[in-house]
Write a protein that holds these residues in place. Structure first.
Motif, PDB file in Angstrom:
ATOM      1  N   ASP A 144       0.844  -1.198   0.000  1.00 38.28           N
ATOM      2  CA  ASP A 144       0.000   0.000   0.000  1.00 38.28           C
ATOM      3  C   ASP A 144       0.882   1.252   0.000  1.00 38.28           C
ATOM      4  O   ASP A 144       1.943   1.288   0.632  1.00 38.28           O
ATOM      5  CB  ASP A 144      -0.898  -0.006   1.242  1.00 38.28           C
ATOM      6  CG  ASP A 144      -2.051   0.975   1.117  1.00 38.28           C
ATOM      7  OD1 ASP A 144      -3.183   0.526   0.928  1.00 38.28           O
ATOM      8  OD2 ASP A 144      -1.807   2.201   1.194  1.00 38.28           O
ATOM      9  N   LYS A 145       0.387   2.306  -0.677  1.00 40.10           N
ATOM     10  CA  LYS A 145       1.191   3.523  -0.810  1.00 40.10           C
ATOM     11  C   LYS A 145       1.162   4.388   0.453  1.00 40.10           C
ATOM     12  O   LYS A 145       2.043   5.242   0.623  1.00 40.10           O
ATOM     13  CB  LYS A 145       0.693   4.349  -2.006  1.00 40.10           C
ATOM     14  CG  LYS A 145       0.885   3.656  -3.347  1.00 40.10           C
ATOM     15  CD  LYS A 145       0.383   4.533  -4.477  1.00 40.10           C
ATOM     16  CE  LYS A 145       0.567   3.845  -5.833  1.00 40.10           C
ATOM     17  NZ  LYS A 145       0.069   4.670  -6.956  1.00 40.10           N
ATOM     18  N   GLU A 146       0.151   4.194   1.292  1.00 43.03           N
ATOM     19  CA  GLU A 146       0.047   5.017   2.494  1.00 43.03           C
ATOM     20  C   GLU A 146       0.857   4.402   3.630  1.00 43.03           C
ATOM     21  O   GLU A 146       0.630   3.257   4.016  1.00 43.03           O
ATOM     22  CB  GLU A 146      -1.416   5.141   2.933  1.00 43.03           C
ATOM     23  CG  GLU A 146      -2.287   5.940   1.993  1.00 43.03           C
ATOM     24  CD  GLU A 146      -1.911   7.412   1.988  1.00 43.03           C
ATOM     25  OE1 GLU A 146      -1.380   7.893   2.999  1.00 43.03           O
ATOM     26  OE2 GLU A 146      -2.140   8.067   0.951  1.00 43.03           O
ATOM     27  N   PRO A 147       1.758   5.175   4.224  1.00 39.34           N
ATOM     28  CA  PRO A 147       2.556   4.637   5.339  1.00 39.34           C
ATOM     29  C   PRO A 147       1.696   4.167   6.512  1.00 39.34           C
ATOM     30  O   PRO A 147       2.019   3.172   7.156  1.00 39.34           O
ATOM     31  CB  PRO A 147       3.446   5.822   5.746  1.00 39.34           C
ATOM     32  CG  PRO A 147       3.510   6.682   4.528  1.00 39.34           C
ATOM     33  CD  PRO A 147       2.202   6.527   3.835  1.00 39.34           C
ATOM     34  N   VAL A 148       0.585   4.849   6.768  1.00 43.22           N
ATOM     35  CA  VAL A 148      -0.244   4.453   7.907  1.00 43.22           C
ATOM     36  C   VAL A 148      -0.868   3.094   7.676  1.00 43.22           C
ATOM     37  O   VAL A 148      -1.034   2.292   8.608  1.00 43.22           O
ATOM     38  CB  VAL A 148      -1.330   5.532   8.164  1.00 43.22           C
ATOM     39  CG1 VAL A 148      -2.316   5.624   7.011  1.00 43.22           C
ATOM     40  CG2 VAL A 148      -2.084   5.237   9.454  1.00 43.22           C
ATOM     41  N   VAL A 149      -1.220   2.805   6.408  1.00 43.84           N
ATOM     42  CA  VAL A 149      -1.780   1.485   6.098  1.00 43.84           C
ATOM     43  C   VAL A 149      -0.693   0.425   6.212  1.00 43.84           C
ATOM     44  O   VAL A 149      -0.922  -0.680   6.723  1.00 43.84           O
ATOM     45  CB  VAL A 149      -2.415   1.493   4.690  1.00 43.84           C
ATOM     46  CG1 VAL A 149      -2.989   0.108   4.365  1.00 43.84           C
ATOM     47  CG2 VAL A 149      -3.514   2.541   4.601  1.00 43.84           C
ATOM     48  N   GLN A 150       0.489   0.757   5.723  1.00 43.18           N
ATOM     49  CA  GLN A 150       1.595  -0.186   5.845  1.00 43.18           C
ATOM     50  C   GLN A 150       1.857  -0.529   7.315  1.00 43.18           C
ATOM     51  O   GLN A 150       2.046  -1.696   7.673  1.00 43.18           O
ATOM     52  CB  GLN A 150       2.858   0.415   5.220  1.00 43.18           C
ATOM     53  CG  GLN A 150       2.782   0.608   3.713  1.00 43.18           C
ATOM     54  CD  GLN A 150       4.019   1.296   3.168  1.00 43.18           C
ATOM     55  OE1 GLN A 150       4.961   1.559   3.901  1.00 43.18           O
ATOM     56  NE2 GLN A 150       4.020   1.590   1.882  1.00 43.18           N
ATOM     57  N   GLU A 151       1.831   0.497   8.164  1.00 40.85           N
ATOM     58  CA  GLU A 151       2.068   0.253   9.586  1.00 40.85           C
ATOM     59  C   GLU A 151       0.962  -0.612  10.184  1.00 40.85           C
ATOM     60  O   GLU A 151       1.212  -1.477  11.016  1.00 40.85           O
ATOM     61  CB  GLU A 151       2.143   1.593  10.333  1.00 40.85           C
ATOM     62  CG  GLU A 151       3.398   2.397  10.036  1.00 40.85           C
ATOM     63  CD  GLU A 151       4.663   1.655  10.437  1.00 40.85           C
ATOM     64  OE1 GLU A 151       4.652   0.948  11.462  1.00 40.85           O
ATOM     65  OE2 GLU A 151       5.656   1.764   9.703  1.00 40.85           O
ATOM     66  N   PRO A 201      -7.557   5.686   2.785  1.00 43.18           N
ATOM     67  CA  PRO A 201      -6.540   5.010   3.600  1.00 43.18           C
ATOM     68  C   PRO A 201      -7.103   4.498   4.926  1.00 43.18           C
ATOM     69  O   PRO A 201      -6.709   3.439   5.412  1.00 43.18           O
ATOM     70  CB  PRO A 201      -5.486   6.100   3.834  1.00 43.18           C
ATOM     71  CG  PRO A 201      -5.700   7.090   2.749  1.00 43.18           C
ATOM     72  CD  PRO A 201      -7.149   7.062   2.419  1.00 43.18           C
ATOM     73  N   ARG A 254      -8.734   1.141   4.425  1.00 44.93           N
ATOM     74  CA  ARG A 254      -7.736   0.087   4.229  1.00 44.93           C
ATOM     75  C   ARG A 254      -7.065  -0.259   5.557  1.00 44.93           C
ATOM     76  O   ARG A 254      -6.791  -1.430   5.854  1.00 44.93           O
ATOM     77  CB  ARG A 254      -6.688   0.540   3.204  1.00 44.93           C
ATOM     78  CG  ARG A 254      -7.264   0.898   1.844  1.00 44.93           C
ATOM     79  CD  ARG A 254      -6.218   0.877   0.753  1.00 44.93           C
ATOM     80  NE  ARG A 254      -5.148   1.818   0.955  1.00 44.93           N
ATOM     81  CZ  ARG A 254      -5.169   3.099   0.579  1.00 44.93           C
ATOM     82  NH1 ARG A 254      -6.246   3.572  -0.032  1.00 44.93           N
ATOM     83  NH2 ARG A 254      -4.147   3.893   0.780  1.00 44.93           N
ATOM     84  N   GLU A 255      -6.814   0.763   6.380  1.00 46.50           N
ATOM     85  CA  GLU A 255      -6.169   0.535   7.678  1.00 46.50           C
ATOM     86  C   GLU A 255      -7.039  -0.347   8.568  1.00 46.50           C
ATOM     87  O   GLU A 255      -6.552  -1.330   9.168  1.00 46.50           O
ATOM     88  CB  GLU A 255      -5.928   1.891   8.359  1.00 46.50           C
ATOM     89  CG  GLU A 255      -5.288   1.789   9.714  1.00 46.50           C
ATOM     90  CD  GLU A 255      -5.202   3.141  10.406  1.00 46.50           C
ATOM     91  OE1 GLU A 255      -4.740   3.174  11.556  1.00 46.50           O
ATOM     92  OE2 GLU A 255      -5.624   4.150   9.799  1.00 46.50           O
TER      93      GLU A 255
END
Length: 1632
Positions: free
Chosen positions: A19-26, A1615, A1618-1619
């Motif tokens: 995922d492009k969003e860092p918050v989703v990656q986290e 985002p 997705r999170e």
């Protein structure tokens, strides 16, 4: 199954890692960690498999996965089995060495995995890592980094491997050619050495206590040889720093002999790096470690290398620090640590190096040396103990330095010395004196020019601040310094250079004295006379008392000085112990009760002088007093630069001389003062004169003698002899001497006993004063006037003043008037006018009396001097002349009052007023204001001193009242109030002449005081109304014989240049004629004719009431004609036309006729006509017809008249309904084109009212309510914005509703007739009028007043009949009205329940409403009615209603969602305790949307959900769930949605586990909601349900479908969605 399921979850999450969003990656990583928390083995294996399958996954994402694995390993390493560990070790090793790139996040993450596994499986990890660490082959960089990290994280596990690792590594060092690889080798060697040292330091805890330092010595030395001799020479800066960082800990592992052998080369090599690197932290830290190693082995090489070491280290301390970063500061600390190490072994050579560098030209070197010295004093105290005299001697040189930075450093060194006993040595006093000198630096003083960056100025401030803090801390916290500082610090109290240090000195001395007092009285007492270096008691007393006169200077040195005097009282004089113990705290309390702004310096000086007088009286020792006066004279020159304090010292000296018994001492002192005074300083004149005046209170003869002797000397002779001590003084200086002498005479006369002065005033005082006066110098004139004022006041204050004949009185008055006339009128620069008038005031009271002409000339001259002054703005220096002006006016007032006092008759008062009359009538406002203010005070004075012995007429009362009363309308508010005060006083003077006592209070006259506030208001109507009231009061108390003169005077006032006063005269004349005479009736035609002609002119508004009265007479006979004529007036009405309309409301019967005619005119024609623009196809617009518009405007004017109230009450219902419908049919209606042009022309002139048709109708309606006694209704409409709503198409309906509500609340008794009139209009052809009437009637039903008035049945029938109206708005308003019964008559709902419910259900099913507004109204109405209808009636429609409103839960319109959800809550509330199974199904079906819409972006919807959920929960019969809802869903409380949802799902799954499948499937529908917040909440709900469900409930959920839906959400554009989806996926491990 479980493994494949966890694997599927893991793979789903891992697919989302890109995922492009860092918050989703986290969040994905967090979800993976959640899986790992529950199933660490399966999660780790899944990640391993995923990474192996996705070989081309980008490095950043691989790093994220590896980081998640490392987090799981860190917390669950003890649950890891050996097989999985082996798999992970292979994976991490492969990932770590997959590319040859250096130092990337991916490789660090893989290395971290290995390090985490190595905490438990060190052998397996080492086996794998060492497999990639083969002899003869350069390893991957990450392998070395991993080994280094392992040694840090698991030293006990790694150190046993180090010998083999080092033996393998050493050959590789020579093979490493890349600098980056060499850096890694260095870091590894650094960590290996540090872990080895840690291991050796904790052998008692080590697994193998047999490990010795020797086991590593050979390998470390070999590595050292390569690092130092080869790599340290590299050009790469990072490599050099890495090498030196490694050499530090490695040096501790070298063999002693090898270290000794290498030090001659090692130390210079390390030192050389300082020149190559800007950041030197690693160099300094390593050097410190090497030095510690060398000292520990007793190396003698240090002695050889010491000079180079000290030079380099000294340079590092002295180098300017351009950054305050932690690394730079740490480097400085490490360098200082090196100096500490050297001081422990070679202190003599170290000091021999440092101390000479205190005498160098470089500021940086001096500051750096002092910094090092301070550090050594603190950190190497034992080694420096024997060096104290040497260091003290060397410190004398820096004390002479003027550089601010050096000064600050010196102060810091002295502070360190104080703590370690240096200042107790011989020479320590010099250091203390230096600290005091720095405390004495004024904050604004700058000893040297500031640098370009302004650093020196900041340093100057900090030097003093640091010194003050240091002195106080040393005095209070270092016990050993008490005997050093006491009483030595007293030596600095009196010398002037230490003035700025007085506050810190006093504070320190007070603390030291109190400490000694606690130790014992003997230790506390100080015999000041016994110490030659200490100041005498007289010097201390004088100094501290004088500096206390300005207590807030020098950081509040006044309080500090007084406190020191208090603690030293017994040392000053034994007899002062008890008196000062009481007196000084009182002085301190006075200071604490004030601030610098509020303290009166004059009052404070008087308190100090009283304190001094009391002190001298207590001591009562003439020798002591004379010694004190001698000390005061000695200290006078010390205060030449502070004239305020010098003046106070003069006063103190005068007080001491007055208390002295020795006339010889007094004469000698006065003679010396006259000879030594600095006459050039104008400020010193006042001090010298005060001294002589105070002295004269006890020594008048000696004082006058010394003054006269001084005058007779050569001082005042222009050609002085060669022997004169004043031979060098010129003409100008002689004038200054004369000024001082004249002032001295004035003060002597003012302060000496008045009876003694009276005998000498003409023979000595005035004679010598005039002998000195022979010039026009302004300063000399001012001194003369001031002194004459004092002399004349002294004469008047004498008991024998009444019998004293002052022969030079006329001469002095003439001289004063000459001074006054010579003063300029353009400004008020000096107090000469004031002082001259004060002198005249005292003189006129003396005998003989002045001649009449001289008296008149004096009055005119003084009045002209003050009244004609041009008002001045603030001066250029920012000061204001206002206080001086006020003092001057008071002086003039006192003078005139004194003159009036000599002729307290009506004639005397008239004469005084005649002098003031030209100024009272002046065209200049400021002159009138001054004259009225003065007149007010003179009249009060006349009244206060009036004594009428017989009943005599006040023959000029009318004349005086006529002069003052029109000024009640003056342009200046203050002048108006002063005019009332004058009239008030005159009326009481008349009462006094009639025989009433002075304390008599007349009720009529007292009313004048209540009118003053009305005169402040700038509104002319209020102003002239107040003038009218004033005239009424005058008319009631004016004697009949004074009426003619009063009227004649007021008629003259009509020509007053101030038009306000002219108009006020007209008002007062009319009032007087009305109250006191009938002649007005005979002259009405003439007056009306004159005033009507004035209406066409721009001025003369005061005749308008007369014109209105004439029009009223005319209309009484020809009402219809007058109305028709006025209706022909052009729109917009001008002010005269409006006033004439209002004149028709004077008499009720006439007003009734006028209102009926206007209603008929308003309803005769259609309200508007359709007009189409010339463009084809354009929509028509409505244009107002003229006659109804004019009639509406006229109605407003008539209704605005206060007198129309009676007629309005009679026609109230007809007027209200007609105007309300007029408003409705003019909404959006335009003006005729010709009037639009006029309206645009008047835009710039800001007309009082708009001509727009609807606005004019609203204004008329508002006026009707105000005039008809419905002010509360109008006020409610104003507060609620109802009037503005009525004017707009969008808000008209709401405006009508608010009007009806206000009528019901505030005008209930009038409603029956209003409703009757309004019902007749419900069949109007105009839809807007039907809407208006329906809205009004519907709102009435919301009030209980319709029930009280028995209107309920008729209103219900009327509204029910309109249910089939063609207008959607009417049908909607009908439903609203029917629902309003719940608010207005709740007890009647049950009786009409079927009818009301039928109407609402019909509204829900309305098919002719495309926008659903009728259905919306029906839902809101049902919500209000449900609690009141009969249960059986509700049961019949319950299920139908629930099913009908359910689709609205997810409507795109906010109001539909809110209304349907809130109605659902009410339906649940109505079913509490009697819920059928079929309805319970609907409740369960509504839970999911209600929970999710708590996150609705619209607050009303979320609030409705709170309510509905709270109403649903009782039907679910779950106490825990009810408690949760009650805790979280209270209105007004912020909702933590996650916490609430978690708790709710927990209870649902505990009590209703079978609902899991239904809730999850319903929730899936909202995965596709159009609201982002709801889409994010939906997976949260699923996650919490799964979290709290039991594993056996898993069959209820279609996991395949759920995971697929969550996978789709992982691709949602939001985002946040997705999170939350990733978070939920992590929780699905529950079903594994």
């Amino acid at each position: 199954m479980a493994e494949s399921y966890v694997e599927k979850l893991s793979f789903t999450l891992l697919d989302a890692i890109t995922d492009k969003e860092p918050v989703v990656q986290e969040q994905v990583c967090s979800a993976l960690c959640s899986l790992g928390e529950a199933r660490p083995r399966e999660m780790l294996r899944a990640c391993n498999e995923y990474l192996r399958q996705h070989d081309k996954l980008a490095q950043p994402y691989r790093a994220l996965i590896l980081r998640a694995m490392e987090m799981v390993l860190s917390s669950h390493i003890h649950q890891l089995d050996k097989d999985t560990a082996s798999i992970l070790i292979l994976l991490a090793s492969s990932e770590m060495t997959r590319t040859k790139g250096l130092d990337c996040d991916w490789q660090r993450a893989a290395s971290s995995v290995l390090v985490a596994v190595g905490k438990r499986f060190i052998n397996q990890v080492m086996e794998e890592v060492l497999g990639r660490f083969q002899p003869g082959v350069l390893p991957h960089c990450s392998v070395l980094q991993t080994l280094a990290s392992l040694s840090v994280s698991n030293a006990f596990g790694m150190v046993p491997f180090l010998p083999s690792i080092l033996s393998t590594m050493l050959p590789m060092l020579g093979m490493a050619k890349q600098d980056a690889l060499r850096v890694v080798f260095c870091c590894a060697l650094q960590h290996f050495s540090e872990s080895t040292l840690e291991y050796l330091a904790n052998l008692d805890q080590a697994p193998d206590p047999t490990v010795r330092r020797d086991a590593f010595a050979a390998d470390i030395f070999s590595a050292y040889d390569i690092l130092f001799h080869h790599w340290l020479q590299s050009r790469d800066a990072k490599l050099r720093l890495a090498v030196v960082a490694a050499l530090g800990p490695m040096s501790h592992l070298l063999p002693s002999e090898k270290l000794e052998e290498q030090l001659p080369r090692l130390l210079p090599g390390v030192l050389s790096l300082y020149k190559k690197h800007a950041e030197t932290f690693h160099v300094s830290k390593s050097l410190g470690q090497i030095l510690e190693a060398a000292v520990s082995v007793g190396s003698r090489t240090l002695e050889v290398q010491l000079d180079a070491l000290l030079a380099t280290l000294h340079t590092q301390i002295c180098v300017p620090v351009e950054s305050s970063s932690p690394l730079v500061m740490s480097s400085q600390k490490e360098v200082l640590r090196c100096f500490t190490v050297l001081a422990c072994c070679l202190p003599d050579r170290l000091l021999a190096f440092l101390l000479p560098r205190l005498d160098t030209s470089s500021e940086r070197l001096r500051v750096g040396t002092l910094q090092i010295l301070r550090h050594l004093i603190n950190s190497a105290a034992a080694q420096m103990e024997v060096k104290k005299p040497f260091i003290l001697s060397a410190m004398r040189l820096p004390l002479l330095d003027t550089n601010n930075k050096v000064k600050r450093a010196v102060v810091q060194v002295i502070s360190a010395m104080a703590h370690h006993g240096y200042l107790e040595q011989p020479g320590g006093e010099v250091m203390i004196e230096y600290i005091v000198q720095q405390c004495a630096l004024p904050p604004e003083q700058e000893p040297e020019k500031p640098g370009p960056d302004g650093e020196d100025l900041a340093a100057a401030d900090s030097v003093r601040a640091v010194s003050v803090r240091t002195l106080y801390l040393v005095s209070t916290t270092v016990d050993r310094m008490s005997d050093v500082l006491w009483p030595y610090l007293m030596e600095f109290l009196v010398p002037v250079p230490f003035t700025e240090a007085l506050t810190p000195l006093c504070r320190s001395l007070v603390h030291l004295a109190l400490k000694r007092q606690e130790a014992g009285a003997d230790a506390f007492l100080v015999q000041l006379e016994a110490h030659a270096t200490l100041p005498s008691p007289y010097a201390v007393t004088t100094r501290l008392l004088v500096v206390s006169s300005h207590p807030y200077l020098g950081d509040r040195r006044g309080a500090a000085s007084l406190r020191l005097l208090g603690v030293m009282r017994q040392s000053i004089h034994p007899l002062l112990a008890q008196p000062w113990e009481t007196a000084i705290p009182l002085l301190l309390e006075h200071l604490e009760a004030h601030t610098e702004e509020t303290l009166s310096l004059q009052e404070w000086e008087e308190k100090l002088l009283m304190f001094l007088r009391d002190t001298l009286a207590v001591v009562s020792d003439d020798t002591w007093t004379c010694q004190l006066s001698l000390e005061m004279r000695k200290q006078l020159p010390s205060y030449n630069r502070v004239p305020q304090e010098k003046n106070f010292l003069y006063k103190c000296l005068g007080t001491a001389l007055a208390a002295a018994a020795s006339r010889e001492v007094v004469r000698k002192s006065l003679q010396e003062l006259l000879g030594a005074a600095s006459y050039q300083q104008q400020a010193e004149h006042e001090g010298l004169a005060s001294c002589f005046g105070i002295c004269a209170t006890a020594h008048l003869e000696d004082t006058l003698t010394q003054l006269e002797d001084f005058i007779r000397s050569d001082v005042l002779r222009k050609s002085s002899g060669i022997f004169s001590i004043f031979k060098d003084r010129g003409e100008q200086e002689l004038e200054k001497v004369k000024s001082a002498l004249i002032l001295c005479y004035g003060h002597v006369a003012a302060r000496a006993p008045h009876e003694l002065v009276l005998a000498k005033v003409e023979s000595e005082v005035l004679r010598n004063m005039f002998q000195c006066f022979s010039t026009k110098d302004p300063a000399l004139k001012l001194c003369l006037v001031q002194s004459l004022c004092m002399v004349s006041q002294a004469i008047c204050s004498s008991v024998q003043a009444s019998s004293f004949c002052f022969s030079r009185k006329a001469e002095l008055v003439a001289q004063m008037m000459e001074f006054i006339r010579a003063e300029p009128l353009d400004s008020l620069r000096t107090p000469l006018r004031k002082k001259a008038m004060l002198a005249c005031t005292h003189l006129v009271s003396l005998e003989p009396a002045l001649e009449e002409q001289a008296r008149a000339d004096m009055i005119r001259g003084c009045l002209h001097s003050v009244m004609a002054l041009v008002p001045q703005p603030d001066r250029e220096d920012g000061g204001s002349q206002e206080p001086l002006y006020q003092d001057t006016v008071r002086a003039l007032e006192d003078l005139l009052a004194g003159l009036l006092q000599r002729d307290m008759t009506p004639r005397g008062l008239q004469i005084m007023v005649e002098h003031l009359s030209p100024w009272i009538k002046s065209p200049k406002g400021h002159e009138r204001a001054r004259a009225l203010g003065l007149s007010t005070r003179l009249l009060r004075h006349f009244r206060q001193h009036l004594h009428v012995s017989a009943l005599v007429p006040f023959h000029n009362l009318g004349l005086l009242v006529g002069l003052f009363s029109p000024r009640c309308a003056d342009l200046c508010p203050a002048t108006r109030q002063q005019a009332v005060d004058c009239v008030y006083t005159l009326l009481y003077l008349q009462l006094g002449h009639e025989g009433f006592s002075r304390d008599y209070r007349d009720d009529v006259a007292e009313r004048l005081l209540g009118l003053k506030d009305g005169l402040v208001h700038p509104d002319p109507a209020t102003l002239f109304h107040t003038c009218h009231s004033v005239a009424q009061i005058i008319a009631k108390r004016l004697p009949p014989d004074q009426l003619i003169s009063l009227l004649l005077t007021m008629f003259e006032g009509l020509g007053d240049p101030d038009k306000n006063c002219s108009r006020a005269a007209t008002v007062m004349i009319n009032c007087l004629l009305k109250e006191r005479g009938s002649a007005l009736l005979e002259k009405v035609p003439e007056i009306v004719s004159v005033l009507r002609s004035k209406l066409q002119e721009t001025q003369g508004e005061h005749i308008l009431p007369a014109a209105q009265h004439g029009l009223y007479l005319l209309a009484s006979q020809h009402c219809a004609a007058v109305v028709s004529s006025l209706l022909g007036s052009p729109l917009p009405f001008d002010s005269h036309t409006c006033a004439l309309w209002r004149a028709l409301a004077v008499q009720p019967s006439l007003t009734t006729q006028v209102l009926e005619l206007l209603l008929e005119k308003m309803s005769r024609d259609v309200p508007f006509k359709e007009s189409r623009a010339f463009l084809l196809g354009s929509s028509p617009h409505r244009v107002a017809t003229l006659l109804p518009l004019v009639a509406t405007c006229a109605l407003y004017e008539v209704l605005s008249a206060p007198a129309s109230g009676t007629a309005v009450l009679e026609l109230y219902p007809q007027l209200l309904v007609a105007l309300l419908l007029r408003v409705s049919c003019t909404v959006g209606v335009q003006l005729p084109r010709n009037l639009q042009v006029k309206e645009r022309r008047n835009t710039g002139t800001a007309p009082a009212r708009s001509l727009e048709p609807c606005s004019s109708a609203v204004d008329a309606l508002q006026a009707l309510l105000l005039r008809g006694g419905s002010q509360d209704v109008a006020q409610c409409m104003q507060l609620e914005g109802g009037w503005e709503l009525l004017r707009t198409s969008a808000g008209h309906e709401e405006g009508v509703t608010r009007l009806a509500s206000a009528m019901a609340r505030c005008a209930g008794p009038r409603l029956p007739l209003v409703v009757k009139a309004l019902v007749c209009t419900q069949n109007s052809l105009y839809e807007i009028q039907r809407v208006t009437s329906t809205a009004f009637l519907a709102e009435l039903l919301s009030s209980n007043v319709v029930n009280d008035l028995m209107l309920l049945e008729s209103l219900l029938d009327n509204l029910a009949a309109r249910q089939k109206d063609s207008s959607t708005s009417v049908r909607r308003l009908v439903l609203r009205g029917l629902a309003n019964v719940a608010s207005g008559s709740p007890d009647k709902v049950r009786a009409h329940g079927p009818q009301l419910l039928t109407a609402m259900i019909s509204g829900l099913d309305d098919r002719d409403d495309p926008h659903g507004l009728v259905a919306l109204e029906a839902m809101m109405g049902l919500a209000r009615l449900l609690d009141l209808v009969a249960p059986w009636d509700l049961r019949l429609v319950l299920l139908h209603t629930v099913i009908r409103i359910r689709p609205f839960f997810d409507s795109e319109k906010v109001e539909f969602r809110e209304a349907s959800i809130r109605l659902f809550g009410h339906l649940n509330k109505a079913c509490h305790g009697d819920c059928e199974e079929v309805f319970l199904e609907q409740v369960v079906g509504g839970l999911v949307p209600l929970l999710l819409h708590l996150q609705d972006p619209q607050a009303p919807v979320a609030s409705a959900c709170r309510f509905a959920l709270c109403m649903c929960v009782p039907n679910l019969e779950c106490e825990e769930l009810a408690a949760t809802f009650h805790k979280h869903l209270q209105e007004g409380r912020s909702l933590h949605f996650g916490e609430f949802l978690n708790s709710t799902c927990k209870h649902l799954m505990h009590h209703f586990p079978d609902l899991l499948g239904r809730l999850v499937s319903t929730n899936l529908f909202y995965f596709k909601s159009t609201l982002e917040e709801v889409r994010a909440a939906a997976p949260m709900l699923t996650g919490f349900l799964v979290l709290h469900a039991e594993p056996e409930q898993q069959p209820q959920v279609d996991l395949e479908q759920l995971i697929a839906a969550l996978q789709l959400l992982l691709r949602d554009p939001a985002p946040g969605v997705r999170e939350k989806s990733a978070e939920t996926l992590g929780r699905l491990v529950k079903f594994a």
